[in-house]
Scaffold this active site. Structure first.
Site, short mmCIF file in Angstrom:
data_model
loop_
_atom_site.label_atom_id
_atom_site.label_comp_id
_atom_site.label_asym_id
_atom_site.label_seq_id
_atom_site.Cartn_x
_atom_site.Cartn_y
_atom_site.Cartn_z
N ASP A 1 4.04 2.07 3.45
CA ASP A 1 3.66 2.72 2.19
C ASP A 1 2.20 2.42 1.88
O ASP A 1 1.84 2.08 0.75
CB ASP A 1 4.59 2.32 1.04
N HIS B 1 5.27 5.94 7.04
CA HIS B 1 5.00 6.13 5.60
C HIS B 1 3.60 5.68 5.23
O HIS B 1 3.38 4.53 4.85
CB HIS B 1 6.06 5.33 4.81
N HIS C 1 -5.90 2.46 -3.33
CA HIS C 1 -6.69 2.88 -4.49
C HIS C 1 -7.89 1.95 -4.54
O HIS C 1 -7.81 0.82 -4.05
CB HIS C 1 -5.88 2.74 -5.79
N PHE D 1 -2.84 8.79 3.60
CA PHE D 1 -4.22 8.73 4.09
C PHE D 1 -5.18 9.60 3.26
O PHE D 1 -6.35 9.75 3.60
CB PHE D 1 -4.29 9.06 5.58
O1 DOR Z 1 3.13 3.08 -5.45
C1 DOR Z 1 3.08 4.22 -5.02
N1 DOR Z 1 1.91 4.75 -4.62
N2 DOR Z 1 4.20 4.94 -4.95
C2 DOR Z 1 4.18 6.24 -4.60
O2 DOR Z 1 5.21 6.85 -4.57
C3 DOR Z 1 2.91 6.91 -4.33
C4 DOR Z 1 1.88 5.95 -3.89
C5 DOR Z 1 0.49 6.54 -3.91
O3 DOR Z 1 0.32 7.64 -3.37
O4 DOR Z 1 -0.43 5.90 -4.42
ZN ZN Z 2 4.56 6.24 -0.52
ZN ZN Z 3 7.17 6.69 -2.96
#
Ligand code: DOR
Ligand code: ZN
Ligand code: ZN
Length: 414
Positions: free
Chosen positions: A267, A18, A271, A21
């Site tokens: 995850d 997960h 950003h 990128f």
């Molecule tokens: O916190 C998150 N950021 N949840 C998501 O489902 C997408 C992800 C992102 O792509 O920044």
């Molecule tokens: Zn995600």
């Molecule tokens: Zn998500």
């Protein structure tokens, strides 16, 4: 150069099923050069990338275009989750299994979700089509309707913590309950991503005990941070689904001890600092984490169970970041050290204590919520396809010749 592995666990190259990128369209946040370096510096040699790019990856053609952009640029091997087009969920019935590892459904909208399936008819179509095509679904299971209502009533929040406190726990619970009911009706294989609360964990485990083909992921973030960190770090720890209380985190760890999650994912959702500090509502959810994942989870295991033999922790790591995701997503040759497997290895030196700082961060975003954390292990060396791609001693990387893993062919290529 001679490799001395006497001081380290030699693990199979780890799988992060997960990551975001950010190619194409969001490469100011992350790209495959940086993401690959972050991954191997954390012992990860295979990643599965999410579809919420610009444009989103909703068709096989878009996915092949993405693969072409990644080719020759990254240190890791890779596969992709395909996004589900809300207008055409029936496409899943004819998805070519050689192209995508799974199809990803966002059930809630937020800054970073390009496509959302909310309507019961859409979700039923998608689950039925996935079952017909034998497609594994992965789900961002949140229902944001009550949050939207409360947020509208209460007006401008004073702080990020206040804003998050408005987010009802029921959002995740309702969505997980919906997924379980859809699985019951259609028999679809569903993997629920980033489980965040104790009620969600109870629901999914009960469904598993009832024999339904539902599995789940917990993330390094949810195992590492609680709402106390949210108070300290503010919107930097904004995440969707949100980071919750210590009691929720304890329940997720209970699941880990019981071997219930199929995978731990990072995850990894970078950003920029500028984006994360724009303000409570404007800050997009997501944190980087592919590099920190294995050592942070290791550190959590050692802190929570200091009397356990570290071999047990290593075994658990190999299951949750190796064989578990490998079997779920059909990553032939990965996740285990055995005859015929790829020569991907991660050397983890246990009880090597060090403090993470921004200077260690390899992600293009350049920051980490783990800054200041004391880690209890170090990834000293990583090999992919028999070659060293990360050497912590001199801080060097290998060649960016990672390949696209397609189920069609054990050794990649279509
Ligand atoms: O916190 C998150 N950021 N949840 C998501 O489902 C997408 C992800 C992102 O792509 O920044
Ligand atoms: Zn995600
Ligand atoms: Zn998500």
């Amino acid at each position: 150069k001679r490799i001395d592995a006497r001081d380290a666990y030699v693990l199979p190259g780890l799988i992060d099923s997960h990551v975001h990128f950010r190619t194409p369209g969001l490469t100011h946040k992350e790209d495959w050069e940086h993401g690959g370096r972050a991954a191997v510096a954390g012992g990860v040699t295979t990643v599965l990338d999410m579809p919420n790019t610009v444009p989103p990856t909703l068709t096989e053609q878009a996915l092949r275009q993405k693969a072409a952009l990644v080719n020759g640029r990254t240190l890791v091997d890779y596969g992709f989750h395909l996004g589900v087009d809300p207008e055409r969920p029936e496409l899943l019935a004819s998805l070519d299994p050689a192209v995508a590892r799974s199809a990803k459904i966002f059930m809630a909208g937020h800054h970073t979700a390009p496509t959302v399936l909310r309507e019961p008819a859409q979700l039923q179509k998608a689950f039925a089509a996935a079952a017909e095509g034998g497609v594994q679904l992965v789900l961002h299971a949140e229902d944001d309707s009550l949050f939207a209502l409360l947020d509208g009533w209460w007006g401008e929040p004073g702080s990020y913590a206040e804003y998050e406190a408005r987010r009802p726990r029921s959002g995740g619970i309702v969505a997980v309950a919906k997924v379980i009911e859809l699985v019951r009706r259609h028999g679809t294989k569903a993997h629920i991503l980033h489980l965040s609360s104790r009620e969600e964990a109870d629901l999914v485990c009960a469904a598993q005990n009832a024999g339904l083909p539902v599995t789940f992921e917990v993330t390094g973030h949810h195992l590492s941070f609680t709402d106390e960190d949210t108070h300290r770090l503010g919107a930097r720890t904004r995440l969707s689904p949100a980071i919750r209380s210590r009691a929720d985190q304890d329940r997720l760890w209970e699941a880990v001890w019981a071997g219930q999650p199929t995978a731990i994912g990072s995850d990894h959702a970078p950003h920029t600092v500028e984006e994360k500090t724009r303000g409570v509502r404007q800050s997009p959810p997501g944190l980087p984490g592919v590099q920190e994942l294995a050592v942070a989870v290791w550190t959590g295991m050692r802190r929570r169970r200091p009397d356990e033999h570290p071999d047990r922790a290593a075994e658990r790591l190999v299951r949750l970041l190796g064989s578990g995701p490998t079997d779920l997503f059909g990553l032939t040759g990965k996740g285990r050290i055995e005859a015929g497997s790829d020569a991907d290895l991660a050397f983890l030196r246990p009880d090597d204590t060090w403090m993470l700082s921004a200077a260690d961060v390899r992600s293009k975003c350049g920051w980490s919520a783990y800054e200041g954390w004391t880690m209890a292990a170090r990834v000293t060396r990583t090999l992919r396809a028999g070659r060293v791609v990360w050497d912590a001693e001199d801080g060097t990387f290998g060649e960016p010749d990672g390949r696209w893993l397609t189920p069609a062919d054990k050794h990649g290529g279509l």
